[in-house]
Design a protein around this motif. Structure first.
Motif, PDB file in Angstrom:
ATOM      1  N   PHE A 275       0.862  -1.180   0.000  1.00 59.47           N
ATOM      2  CA  PHE A 275       0.000   0.000   0.000  1.00 59.47           C
ATOM      3  C   PHE A 275       0.892   1.221   0.000  1.00 59.47           C
ATOM      4  O   PHE A 275       1.966   1.226   0.596  1.00 59.47           O
ATOM      5  CB  PHE A 275      -0.863   0.040   1.263  1.00 59.47           C
TER       6      PHE A 275
ATOM      7  N   ALA B   9       0.500   5.410   0.775  1.00 59.87           N
ATOM      8  CA  ALA B   9      -0.355   6.559   1.126  1.00 59.87           C
ATOM      9  C   ALA B   9       0.377   7.813   0.623  1.00 59.87           C
ATOM     10  O   ALA B   9       0.403   8.066  -0.571  1.00 59.87           O
ATOM     11  CB  ALA B   9      -0.615   6.572   2.621  1.00 59.87           C
ATOM     12  N   GLY B  10       1.030   8.572   1.497  1.00 55.38           N
ATOM     13  CA  GLY B  10       1.769   9.755   1.037  1.00 55.38           C
ATOM     14  C   GLY B  10       3.087   9.390   0.357  1.00 55.38           C
ATOM     15  O   GLY B  10       3.654  10.181  -0.380  1.00 55.38           O
ATOM     16  N   GLY B  11       3.569   8.206   0.642  1.00 58.63           N
ATOM     17  CA  GLY B  11       4.818   7.749   0.025  1.00 58.63           C
ATOM     18  C   GLY B  11       6.073   8.378   0.608  1.00 58.63           C
ATOM     19  O   GLY B  11       7.175   8.123   0.124  1.00 58.63           O
ATOM     20  N   THR B  12       5.949   9.171   1.667  1.00 62.06           N
ATOM     21  CA  THR B  12       7.139   9.882   2.163  1.00 62.06           C
ATOM     22  C   THR B  12       8.099   8.966   2.913  1.00 62.06           C
ATOM     23  O   THR B  12       9.264   9.295   3.083  1.00 62.06           O
ATOM     24  CB  THR B  12       6.763  11.074   3.070  1.00 62.06           C
ATOM     25  N   ASP B  13       7.627   7.841   3.368  1.00 60.87           N
ATOM     26  CA  ASP B  13       8.538   6.817   3.887  1.00 60.87           C
ATOM     27  C   ASP B  13       8.852   5.795   2.808  1.00 60.87           C
ATOM     28  O   ASP B  13      10.001   5.471   2.553  1.00 60.87           O
ATOM     29  CB  ASP B  13       7.909   6.079   5.089  1.00 60.87           C
ATOM     30  N   LEU B  14       7.813   5.303   2.167  1.00 59.56           N
ATOM     31  CA  LEU B  14       7.981   4.181   1.242  1.00 59.56           C
ATOM     32  C   LEU B  14       8.888   4.535   0.057  1.00 59.56           C
ATOM     33  O   LEU B  14       9.770   3.744  -0.307  1.00 59.56           O
ATOM     34  CB  LEU B  14       6.604   3.727   0.738  1.00 59.56           C
TER      35      LEU B  14
ATOM     36  N   ARG C 167      13.373  -1.538   0.247  1.00 57.21           N
ATOM     37  CA  ARG C 167      12.140  -2.255  -0.097  1.00 57.21           C
ATOM     38  C   ARG C 167      11.953  -2.172  -1.597  1.00 57.21           C
ATOM     39  O   ARG C 167      12.192  -1.145  -2.209  1.00 57.21           O
ATOM     40  CB  ARG C 167      10.947  -1.620   0.606  1.00 57.21           C
TER      41      ARG C 167
ATOM     42  N   THR D  92       0.791  10.919   5.668  1.00 58.20           N
ATOM     43  CA  THR D  92      -0.478  10.627   6.325  1.00 58.20           C
ATOM     44  C   THR D  92      -0.253  10.106   7.737  1.00 58.20           C
ATOM     45  O   THR D  92       0.833   9.626   8.066  1.00 58.20           O
ATOM     46  CB  THR D  92      -1.264   9.569   5.539  1.00 58.20           C
TER      47      THR D  92
ATOM     48  N   ASP E 239       6.526  10.320  15.056  1.00 61.29           N
ATOM     49  CA  ASP E 239       6.191  11.390  15.989  1.00 61.29           C
ATOM     50  C   ASP E 239       4.734  11.382  16.446  1.00 61.29           C
ATOM     51  O   ASP E 239       4.419  11.935  17.495  1.00 61.29           O
ATOM     52  CB  ASP E 239       6.531  12.751  15.360  1.00 61.29           C
TER      53      ASP E 239
END
Ligand SMILES: Cc1cc2nc3c(=O)[nH]c(=O)nc-3n(C[C@H](O)[C@H](O)[C@H](O)COP(=O)(O)OP(=O)(O)OC[C@H]3O[C@@H](n4cnc5c(N)ncnc54)[C@H](O)[C@@H]3O)c2cc1C
Lengths: 807, 282
Positions: free
Chosen positions: B25, B27-32, B41, B105, B118
Motif C-alpha cells: 500500500f 499513502a503519502g509515500g514519504t517513507d515508502l 524495499r 499521512t 512522531d
C-alpha cells in the motif's frame, strides 16, 4: 561615480537557475550516450586477488566492463599516487576496482554489482597516530616513481620558524596551550558530481566536467590521453552550470578518467553521475585535522610567541588538499602581530577516504584552534577577548614573519565594529551563572589570489559585436559564487556599456583564455584585473578608430536630427576640431566627447562606430582584445615558510551571541555580526549571498557537520544523518558590515571574499559558548551531546539551572 | 515495481493486495519512496489508498475518528481536532516540513513502524485505537500495542489500517509533546508525550510515552507509577526524571548515544511535568 558599481544587481545566471533553464551536468545528453557505473572496494585495505567480470558482461545492455587488467594505467593526483582503476590493492573503501558502460544507469548499476572481486584483506590504519607507529603497515609501498617508501608520512613539507620560541616561551607572562580538532566534512554541493566524456572521430576528447580548474584539467586529461596511447590529441573541457564547487573541483577525479576510458573503449559518449549517497561515500571530503597550539603574551597582553603543530589525516591518496598547510601558514604566522613563531604540519596516509580541499583551504581549521586558544590566553591574562585582539591588531604596511606584505588592512575597524554592533561593552562577566554569552573571532586570508602554482594568472578576452554587445570570455569558473556577476558589472563599467549588453561566455577551454583555476577567493580579483587591462585596450582601440570615424558619424546624426526637428537652431560647435583620443568618453554604449555643449547629436551609439569600422573602405577592423594578469606575489618557499603569497590580504571579524540550554546542551545562535574588509563592494547583493552562505557553512562546521566513519566506512552518507543547517538554524538576526579599504592591487579596490565568511565562525561560536557557560569544547562539531558532557565534567552534575535574562 | 493501482474502495484495495503478492500500500509515500530509492524495499506493485474518501475523513463528535490516509496538514487545519486534542497539534508542529506534511499521512506514520514516529507517543497517551480492516472483517487495537519491532507493526500483510479513533478528551487534561532533533527536518533522537490531569495539586491521571528510545514507541509505566495519585511536587518531578531515565531502553547510533537519549528523556519528563505544574489546576 560609476552607475553600476556597488549597486545591488541580480546575478546574470539567477533567472536561468530559478526557472530551471540552466544546464547542469545532470541535464546534458549526447546522441548514443552510455551511462557508467563504478564498482568500488569492499575493504579499507586489501590485495586484489582476482576480478571476474563475466557475469556483468553478459547482462543485456552492457557495452563495456573495464578493470586495471584490460585498460592502460592512468596516474593522477597531486603526488601521482593514485590510479583511475586499482589493480594490485585497494587502500580505502571507495577505491575504484572496475567500471561498466551500459545503455542506462540501472543496467550499469546492476552490472557493476554483478562483478565478482576476490580480496585478501590487509591490516588497515584508521588514524594518523597508529599510521605513524613503528612497524605500521604501509598504505603506499612505493611512490609514483617506484621508489620504496618507509613511512606513511606524506612527502610534503610546510614549515615556518622565526624568532626564538624557546626564549619567548620562558619569558612569557602568560601562556596557554591546547589541542583542537576538526572533523571530516562534506562540501555538500547541491549539484552532485558527474562528467560526460566523448571522443570525436579524430580521437580528440570533449569532456563536460564539474571542475573549478578547466585548464589544469585539460593538462591532466591530455596527459591521460598520452597514457592511453593518444599522445598529441587534445581535450576540450566544457564547464556546465555548477551546483556548487567548494573545492571539490580543484582536482581531477578517478570517475572522470573512468568516463574517458569507457568512452574510448566503446566509441560512444559516456556519462557518469553520482547520486547523493555516492557523493557522500565516493567523493573526497574536507580533511580532518588536529592542531596543537600554544600562545603566550607579556603582562600587557602583547603576543610573544605562537607554536603550532598540525596533523592531518589525509586518507589514502594525495589531492591538492595536501597543500592545505600552505594556507594554514597564513593565519599561523600572520594573524595578529607575533614575533616568535613555529609552524609545522604532518600529513599522514591512512586507509580512510582520501580528503580534498574545501572552502577556506586549511584556514578554518587553523583559525578554529588559534582563535579559541587566544580566548584562553585572554582569560589567563585577565584581559578582555576583544581587547587582546585590539592590542595585537595587524596594521597596514606591516611585513609579517612569513614575509606577507600587508597593503591595506581593516582589521582594527572589523574588531571594533563587531564590538559596537554586538554590544560588547554591556557584556556580562565570565562564568557559568548565565546562559547567554558573546564571543568573537577574526581571520586573515589571501585577498589577492594565493600562489601555489608557478602561474597564478587569469586571462580575459573581450569582444564587441556589430551591435554593441560585449562578450566576456574568462577562464574563471562561476560555481554559484557570483564571478559572472562581478565580471558583468566590471565589464559594463570599465568598457562603458550597458550591463544588459554584457554576455559571459560559457567556460570552455576551446574559447576561453587560460586561468589557473577558481580557488583561493581569487576569481573576481584576478579575472577582474585581467578584465580591466583588456577594457583599457578595448577603449584605446575604439577611441583610435573614432578619430577618423566619429566626425562623419556626428555629421550623419546631425543631419537626421535636423530632418526630424527642422526648427533646431544651428549650434556652432566644431566637433571635428575637438576630436582627440583622450577626449572621448564611452558610457552605456554611447560615445561622446568630454566637455562639449549639450548638443544631442554628439552622442553616437557604439554599434554605429563599430559597424563603421567594420565596413570601412580599404579594410575594416574588429574589436577583440585580450589581457593576461598575473598578480604581484611570490610562490613561497614552503620549507622555510617565506614568501608573499598574495597580492593583498582580506581581514574580518565575526561576533556572535549564543544561548546555551544547560539541560540539553543545545546551542542557539541569538544574533551574529560580521564585519569584513572587502576592499570594495562590487555587487552588494552577490556579496551578501557569499557571506550569508559562508556563515551558514561556518555554523554547520561549528555545530552540526561531521562525516562519521567506522573503520574507514562512512556511516552517514545522506542528509538524514549528515546534518547541515536548515533555514531554521540560521534564522537569526545577521548584521553584515563591510569595511572598504580600497586595495590598490584590487580591481576597483576589491579583495577576494569567497572564503573568509566561514573562517572565523566556529571559534566565534565556541568563544561565545565559553562566555555563556564557562566550558570550552575543543572538538568540532560542538554537538549538544559533547557540550553536555563538557558541562557535566566541569560542574559535576550541578549545572546551574536556567537563568533566563541573566544578562 | 511493475504496476501501480488506484482501487475504487477499501474492499477493492484489500482484494488487490491479496491478488498481488509482494505489493505494498502507498499513502503519502514519504517513507515508502525513500525506502524504495534506497532499495531497502522493492515492492512488486503499489496500491494507492490516499484518494479513498473513506480513508481521508476527519469526524469529531465528542470523540474523534481520523481516516488513516488523511494528510497531516489536514489534521493540523482541523480546528475541532486541534482544540479538543491540542497535543496532536504539538506533535505535528515540528513534523518534517510544510511540503512533507501535505503528503504524509497519519496512518502511514504509524504503519511505517518507526520507533521515531512522531504521532505515536501523542496517540498512545491519548489512548487512541486503530481500526484495522482485512478481507474477513475489522478489528480494533490500541496504538500502544500496535508496534512490534522497528519497522514492524501488528497490521498484517493483507490488512489495511483504516482509521484512528480517539476517546473524548480528558476534561482539563494537560498535554505536552517534546522532541529533540539535531536540526530541523530530522528524525527525532528522543521524544516524549505527557497527558496529565492535575486536581488540587495531585496528579489524578498521568500518561507518559516516549519515542526513539526503545525498539518501539513506549509507554513509561514505571514513571507514571511514581506520579499517579500523588501530589505533584518538585521532589516528585526529580524522582520521575530519574525513573524515566532508567525506564527507557535506547541504543547508541549515529544520531546520539544511549546515555544522552536517557538524559534527554529525563529532562523532557521534568519539563513536561513542570509545565503542568505551572499551568496549575483548572
Ligand atoms: C524529509 C522528511 C522528513 C520527515 N520528518 C518526519 C518527522 O519529523 N516525524 C516523523 O514521524 N516522520 C517524519 N518523516 C517520515 C514520514 O514522512 C512519516 O512517517 C509519514 O507520516 C509517513 O506517511 P506516508 O503517508 O507518507 O506513508 P507511506 O510512505 O505512504 O507509507 C509508509 C508505510 O506504511 C504503509 N501504509 C501506509 N498507509 C497504510 C495504511 N493505511 N494501512 C496499512 N499500511 C499502510 C505503507 O505500505 C508503507 O509501508 C519524514 C520523512 C521525510 C521524507
Amino acid at each position: 561615480m560609476s552607475p553600476y558599481l556597488g549597486k545591488a544587481r541580480p546575478r546574470p545566471d539567477a533567472a536561468e537557475k530559478a526557472t530551471g533553464r540552466a544546464e547542469y551536468i545532470h541535464d546534458i545528453r549526447r546522441p548514443g550516450m552510455l551511462h557508467a557505473a563504478i564498482r568500488f572496494s569492499e575493504h579499507a585495505h586489501a590485495r586484489i586477488k582476482g576480478i571476474d567480470t563475466l557475469k556483468a558482461e553478459r547482462i543485456r545492455g552492457v557495452r563495456a566492463v573495464i578493470t586495471a587488467q584490460n585498460t592502460p594505467e592512468i596516474r593522477l593526483g597531486f603526488l601521482r599516487d593514485n590510479v583511475a582503476l586499482k589493480g594490485e590493492k585497494v587502500r580505502q573503501f571507495r577505491d575504484e576496482v572496475a567500471a561498466v558502460a551500459a545503455i542506462d544507469p540501472d543496467v550499469a548499476a546492476e552490472a557493476a554489482a554483478a562483478i565478482e572481486v576476490e580480496y585478501e584483506p590487509l591490516p588497515a590504519l584508521f588514524d594518523p597516530a597508529s599510521a605513524l607507529d613503528e612497524g605500521a603497515p604501509l598504505v603506499h609501498e612505493r611512490d609514483a616513481a617506484g621508489r620504496p617508501l618507509e613511512t606513511n608520512l606524506m612527502p610534503v613539507h610546510f614549515r615556518h620558524s622565526s624568532g626564538d620560541i624557546t626564549a619567548a616561551r620562558s619569558a612569557a607572562a602568560h601562556a596557554v596551550s591546547g589541542e583542537f580538532s576538526t572533523p571530516l566534512i562534506q562540501q555538500s554541493c547541491m549539484g552532485t558530481a558527474g562528467a560526460l566524456a566523448e571522443f570525436d572521430p579524430r580521437m580528440n576528447l570533449t569532456i563536460w566536467a564539474k571542475t573549478q580548474i578547466p585548464f589544469l584539467a585539460q593538462r591532466d586529461f591530455n596527459s591521460a590521453l598520452s597514457q592511453i596511447g593518444l599522445a598529441g590529441r587534445n581535450t576540450r573541457v566544457i564547464v556546465p552550470a555548477l551546483g556548487g564547487g567548494f573545492g571539490t573541483g580543484l582536482d581531477t577525479h578517478c570517475y572522470e578518467y573512468i568516463a574517458i576510458l569507457l568512452a574510448w573503449r566503446t566509441g560512444k559518449p559516456v556519462k557518469i553521475l553520482y547520486k547523493r549517497d555516492q557523493e557522500f561515500a565516493y567523493l573526497s571530503p574536507r580533511q580532518s585535522s588536529t592542531v596543537r597550539i600554544s600562545q603566550g603574551c607579556d603582562a600587557g597582553g602583547r603576543l610573544t610567541f605562537r607554536d603550532v603543530h598540525v596533523t592531518q589525516d589525509n586518507g589514502a591518496y594525495g589531492s591538492w588538499g595536501a597543500t592545505y598547510p600552505s594556507v594554514m601558514m597564513i593565519p599561523a604566522t600572520s594573524l595578529y602581530r607575533v614575533p616568535n613563531i613555529e609552524f609545522d604540519c604532518e600529513l599522514v596516509y591512512t586507509n580512510n577516504t582520501y580528503a580534498q580541499a574545501m572552502r577556506g583551504y586549511g584556514n578554518p581549521e587553523l583559525t578554529w584552534a588559534l582563535e579559541s586558544n587566544l580566548d584562553e590566553l585572554a582569560e589567563a591574562a585577565g584581559i578582555d577577548p576583544l581587547e587582546i585582539r585590539r592590542i595585537n591588531c595587524n596594521e597596514p604596511g606591516e611585513v609579517t614573519p612569513m614575509g606577507l606584505r600587508v597593503t591595506t588592512c581593516g582589521l582594527r575597524e572589523c574588531i571594533e565594529g563587531v564590538g559596537e554592533r554586538l554590544g560588547w561593552k554591556n557584556k556580562g562577566g565570565w562564568g557559568a551563572g548565565k546562559k547567554r554569552g558573546v564571543g568573537l573571532a577574526s581571520m586573515v586570508h589571501v585577498g589577492g589570489s594565493g600562489r601555489i602554482y608557478r602561474s597564478d594568472a587569469s586571462g580575459v578576452i573581450l569582444r564587441l559585436d556589430d551591435y554593441g554587445n560585449l562578450y566576456v570570455a574568462s577562464g574563471g569558473v562561476d560555481m554559484g559564487q557570483g564571478l559572472h556577476s562581478a565580471l558583468q558589472i566590471m565589464a559594463a563599467d570599465s568598457v562603458g556599456v550597458d550591463p544588459e549588453r554584457v554576455f559571459i561566455t560559457q567556460t570552455d577551454t576551446s574559447t576561453c583564455p587560460w586561468d589557473v583555476g577558481t580557488h583561493a577567493s581569487r576569481g573576481a580579483f584576478t579575472a577582474g584585473n585581467a578584465l580591466l587591462m583588456a577594457a583599457e585596450k578595448m577603449r584605446r582601440q575604439l577611441f583610435e578608430a573614432a578619430i577618423d570615424l566619429y566626425p562623419d558619424l556626428v555629421e550623419q546624426a546631425r543631419r537626421s536630427w535636423i530632418r526630424a526637428n527642422p526648427d533646431t537652431p544651428p549650434a556652432d560647435f566644431d566637433w571635428r576640431a575637438s576630436v582627440a583620443p583622450e577626449r572621448f568618453q564611452l558610457r552605456n554604449n554611447l560615445l561622446s566627447l568630454r566637455d562639449t555643449p549639450p548638443i544631442p547629436w554628439l552622442e553616437i551609439d557604439l554599434a554605429k562606430l563599430i559597424r563603421a569600422a567594420h565596413f570601412r573602405a580599404g579594410g575594416g577592423e574588429m574589436f577583440t582584445v585580450e589581457a593576461f594578469y598575473d598578480p604581484p606575489s611570490e610562490l613561497p618557499d614552503w620549507e622555510r615558510g617565506q614568501g608573499n603569497m598574495s597580492a593583498c590580504y582580506t581581514y574580518g571579524t565575526q561576533g556572535v551571541e549564543v544561548e546555551v540550554d544547560t539541560d540539553t546542551g543545545d546551542v542557539k545562535i541569538v544574533a551574529m555580526v560580521s564585519v569584513l574588509d572587502v576592499g570594495r563592494v562590487i555587487n552588494p547583493q552577490a556579496l551578501r549571498g557569499q557571506i550569508v552562505g559562508a556563515i551558514a557553512q561556518g555554523v554547520g562546521y561549528a555545530l552540526y557537520e561531521q562525516v562519521i566513519t567506522e573503520k574507514g566506512r562512512i556511516l552517514n552518507p545522506n542528509f538524514t544523518d549528515y546534518k547541515i543547517p536548515t533555514a531554521v538554524e540560521i534564522d537569526f538576526p545577521l548584521d553584515l558590515e563591510y569595511i572598504e579599504t580600497d586595495e590598490p592591487a584590487g580591481p576597483y579596490g576589491a579583495k577576494g571574499i569567497g572564503e573568509p565568511g566561514l573562517t572565523p565562525t566556529a571559534p566565534a561560536i565556541a568563544n561565545a559558548i565559553f562566555d555563556a557557560v564557562g566550558v570550552r569544547v575543543r572538538d568540532l562539531p560542538i554537538t549538544p551531546e559533547r557540550l553536555l558532557a563538557a558541562l557535566h565534567a566541569r560542574y559535576d552534575d550541578h549545572i546551574p539551572r536556567r537563568a533566563p535574562n541573566a544578562r | 515495481m511493475s504496476s501501480y493501482h488506484r482501487p475504487p474502495s477499501v474492499a477493492e484495495a484489500l482484494r488487490l493486495k491479496r491478488e498481488l503478492p509482494g505489493s505494498s500500500f502507498i499513502a503519502g509515500g514519504t517513507d515508502l519512496l525513500v525506502q524504495m530509492k534506497d532499495r531497502v524495499r522493492q515492492p512488486t506493485a503499489l496500491i494507492s489508498i490516499r484518494h479513498l474518501s473513506e480513508l481521508t475523513r476527519i469526524e469529531t463528535d465528542g470523540g474523534a475518528r481520523l481516516g488513516a490516509a488523511t494528510p497531516l496538514s489536514d489534521l493540523a487545519d482541523d480546528s475541532a481536532l486541534m482544540t479538543g486534542w491540542p497535543i496532536l497539534g504539538e506533535a505535528l508542529r515540528d513534523f518534517a516540513s510544510v511540503q512533507i506534511r501535505g503528503s504524509a499521512t497519519i496512518g502511514g506514520n504509524l504503519c511505517n513502524g518507526s520507533p521515531a514516529a512522531d504521532a505515536a507517543p501523542a496517540l498512545i497517551v491519548l489512548g487512541a485505537r486503530v481500526r484495522i480492516a482485512g478481507l474477513d472483517g475489522e478489528r480494533l487495537l490500541p496504538v500502544e500495542q500496535l508496534f512490534e519491532a522497528p519497522g514492524r507493526t501488528r497490521v498484517r500483510e493483507e490488512e489495511l489500517l483504516v482509521s484512528i479513533e480517539l476517546d473524548p478528551p480528558l476534561p482539563s487534561g494537560h498535554g505536552v509533546f517534546l522532541k529533540k532533533m539535531r536540526t530541523a527536518m530530522d528524525v527525532s533522537l528522543a521524544s516524549i508525550a505527557s497527558l496529565a490531569l492535575l486536581r488540587d495539586g495531585r496528579l489524578e491521571e498521568i500518561r507518559l510515552a516516549a519515542g526513539s528510545v526503545a525498539p518501539v514507541p513506549m509507554r513509561l509505566h514505571e514513571t507514571e507509577k511514581v506520579l499517579r495519585d500523588r501530589p505533584l511536587t518538585p521532589e516528585r518531578i526529580a524522582e520521575a526524571r530519574r525513573v524515566a531515565r532508567d525506564e527507557v531502553r535506547p541504543i547508541t547510533d549515529i544520531r546520539a548515544g544511549a546515555d544522552y537519549r536517557r538524559h534527554i528523556v529525563g529532562v523532557f519528563v521534568q519539563r513536561a511535568l513542570e509545565a503542568t505544574l505551572e499551568k496549575g489546576d483548572r
